[in-house]
Design a protein around this motif. Structure first.
Motif, PDB file in Angstrom:
ATOM      1  N   PHE A 110      44.498  51.288  27.936  1.00  0.00           N
ATOM      2  CA  PHE A 110      43.657  50.101  28.119  1.00  0.00           C
ATOM      3  C   PHE A 110      43.156  50.095  29.549  1.00  0.00           C
ATOM      4  O   PHE A 110      43.931  50.290  30.496  1.00  0.00           O
ATOM      5  CB  PHE A 110      44.421  48.810  27.834  1.00  0.00           C
ATOM      6  N   GLY A 170      41.244  47.836  32.376  1.00  0.00           N
ATOM      7  CA  GLY A 170      40.827  46.489  32.732  1.00  0.00           C
ATOM      8  C   GLY A 170      41.815  45.875  33.710  1.00  0.00           C
ATOM      9  O   GLY A 170      42.824  46.488  34.055  1.00  0.00           O
ATOM     10  N   THR A 171      41.521  44.655  34.134  1.00  0.00           N
ATOM     11  CA  THR A 171      42.415  43.975  35.075  1.00  0.00           C
ATOM     12  C   THR A 171      42.789  42.611  34.516  1.00  0.00           C
ATOM     13  O   THR A 171      41.996  41.959  33.821  1.00  0.00           O
ATOM     14  CB  THR A 171      41.775  43.868  36.476  1.00  0.00           C
ATOM     15  N   GLN A 209      40.718  39.191  34.470  1.00  0.00           N
ATOM     16  CA  GLN A 209      39.523  39.148  33.634  1.00  0.00           C
ATOM     17  C   GLN A 209      39.843  39.263  32.152  1.00  0.00           C
ATOM     18  O   GLN A 209      39.109  38.736  31.318  1.00  0.00           O
ATOM     19  CB  GLN A 209      38.568  40.286  34.025  1.00  0.00           C
ATOM     20  N   ASN A 210      40.903  39.974  31.803  1.00  0.00           N
ATOM     21  CA  ASN A 210      41.168  40.304  30.404  1.00  0.00           C
ATOM     22  C   ASN A 210      42.274  39.492  29.750  1.00  0.00           C
ATOM     23  O   ASN A 210      42.437  39.537  28.532  1.00  0.00           O
ATOM     24  CB  ASN A 210      41.501  41.797  30.270  1.00  0.00           C
ATOM     25  N   PRO A 229      45.859  42.069  26.033  1.00  0.00           N
ATOM     26  CA  PRO A 229      45.916  43.527  26.197  1.00  0.00           C
ATOM     27  C   PRO A 229      47.224  44.012  26.815  1.00  0.00           C
ATOM     28  O   PRO A 229      47.699  45.109  26.492  1.00  0.00           O
ATOM     29  CB  PRO A 229      44.727  43.826  27.129  1.00  0.00           C
ATOM     30  N   LEU A 263      31.819  46.467  30.162  1.00  0.00           N
ATOM     31  CA  LEU A 263      32.980  46.318  31.037  1.00  0.00           C
ATOM     32  C   LEU A 263      32.553  45.843  32.425  1.00  0.00           C
ATOM     33  O   LEU A 263      33.178  44.956  33.013  1.00  0.00           O
ATOM     34  CB  LEU A 263      33.726  47.648  31.158  1.00  0.00           C
ATOM     35  N   ALA A 300      31.475  42.226  32.438  1.00  0.00           N
ATOM     36  CA  ALA A 300      32.603  41.294  32.306  1.00  0.00           C
ATOM     37  C   ALA A 300      33.541  41.320  33.507  1.00  0.00           C
ATOM     38  O   ALA A 300      34.402  40.453  33.634  1.00  0.00           O
ATOM     39  CB  ALA A 300      33.388  41.616  31.030  1.00  0.00           C
ATOM     40  N   ALA A 301      33.378  42.316  34.378  1.00  0.00           N
ATOM     41  CA  ALA A 301      34.337  42.506  35.464  1.00  0.00           C
ATOM     42  C   ALA A 301      34.163  41.536  36.622  1.00  0.00           C
ATOM     43  O   ALA A 301      35.029  41.447  37.503  1.00  0.00           O
ATOM     44  CB  ALA A 301      34.271  43.939  35.985  1.00  0.00           C
TER      45      ALA A 301
END
Length: 283
Positions: free
Chosen positions: A97, A99-100, A103-104, A108, A204, A207-208
């Motif tokens: 996965f 992402g951070t 934000q997510n 996840p 991504l 959304a980041a």
């Protein structure tokens, strides 16, 4: 451990990548290989590779979902009933996965832990009585990301760190009953594992939010690293080595790059060397 056809190994996550290559390689080494996957409808590539290697007779495909304890128990019971023994388990199934967490959110993180950590623990727990009976071993494919935390891989690295801690703690306990524990740590591997994340990079980045520049820099660097990655077969050779060696070490890195990378962390008492390195990945 010997490599006669009486020895049986169960490998999780064999529909592609390292798991597929490891299953074929184990069969080539003479092991009765139970190749498991969540969806056995995805077994065509594995069976084709086994046929090409001439090891179809030593390879058996079974359904196993590492996140479902009932599925794990059913599969292990069938293996022991059919083959009379279980000599090794290779925990390979996993999911990435990118992402951070800000934000997510938490979903996840929980999903990564479920597949990459709790699934490994469940399979290991269920297999230990059978491995104790055979004097067998648990081999777990982790990652250099289980030793060195990497930007935008918080959930994945957290799960792999947990696996490393679990297995390092289990190893001396299991050894008192004759069971070996081995961790195999690949670096970048050119496999479907990367493609399976199905990254929509523009989405991504959108959304980041404030992390977009850092994420874009990381993705650009990661793409370059995977351009020079080792093959799944090369990484799988380390798994087979752990399977067949008389006394394998606790940790095996699958390449010189992986060894150098892990060594950075293991000699970095205050964390500054790793931070200096990974900071360059997001700028």
């Amino acid at each position: 451990m010997g490599t006669t056809n009486n020895n049986t190994v169960l490998i999780t996550g064999t529909s592609s990548g390292i798991g597929l290559a490891a299953a074929v390689d184990a069969a080539r080494a003479g092991w009765r290989t139970v190749a498991t996957m969540r969806d056995t409808g995805r077994a065509d590539a594995l069976l084709a590779a086994a046929a090409e290697a001439g090891v179809v007779d030593l390879l058996q495909v079974k359904q196993l979902d590492v996140t479902d304890p009932a599925s794990v128990a059913k599969c292990l019971d069938e293996v022991v009933a059919e083959h009379g023994r279980l000599d090794a388990v290779v925990n390979n199934a996993g999911a990435g996965f990118l992402g951070t967490v800000e934000q997510n959110g938490m979903d996840p993180v929980r999903a990564a832990m479920e597949v990459n950590y709790f699934g490994v623990v469940e399979v290991t727990r269920a297999a230990l009585p059978h491995l104790r009976a055979s004097g067998g071993r648990v081999i777990t494919v982790t990652s250099v990301g289980g030793v060195v935390g990497q930007p935008f891989n918080e959930a994945y690295c957290a799960a792999k760190f947990a696996v490393e801690g679990f297995m390092e703690s289990l190893a001396p306990v299991a050894a008192t009953t004759g069971v070996g524990v081995v961790l195999v740590e690949p670096g970048a591997v050119a496999s479907e594992f990367v493609a399976s994340q199905q990254l929509d990079v523009p989405a991504l980045l959108t959304a980041a939010g404030p992390y977009a520049p850092a994420l874009e820099a990381y993705i650009n660097r990661a793409r370059k690293s995977f351009d020079n990655a080792q093959t799944s077969a090369e990484a799988a050779a380390a798994v087979t080595g752990a399977l067949t060696a008389e006394r394998p070490p606790l940790r095996i890195q699958t390449s010189d790059w992986a060894r150098d990378f892990v060594a950075t962390k293991l000699t970095d008492l205050d964390g500054s060397a790793v931070q200096s390195l990974t900071t360059t990945w997001v700028r």
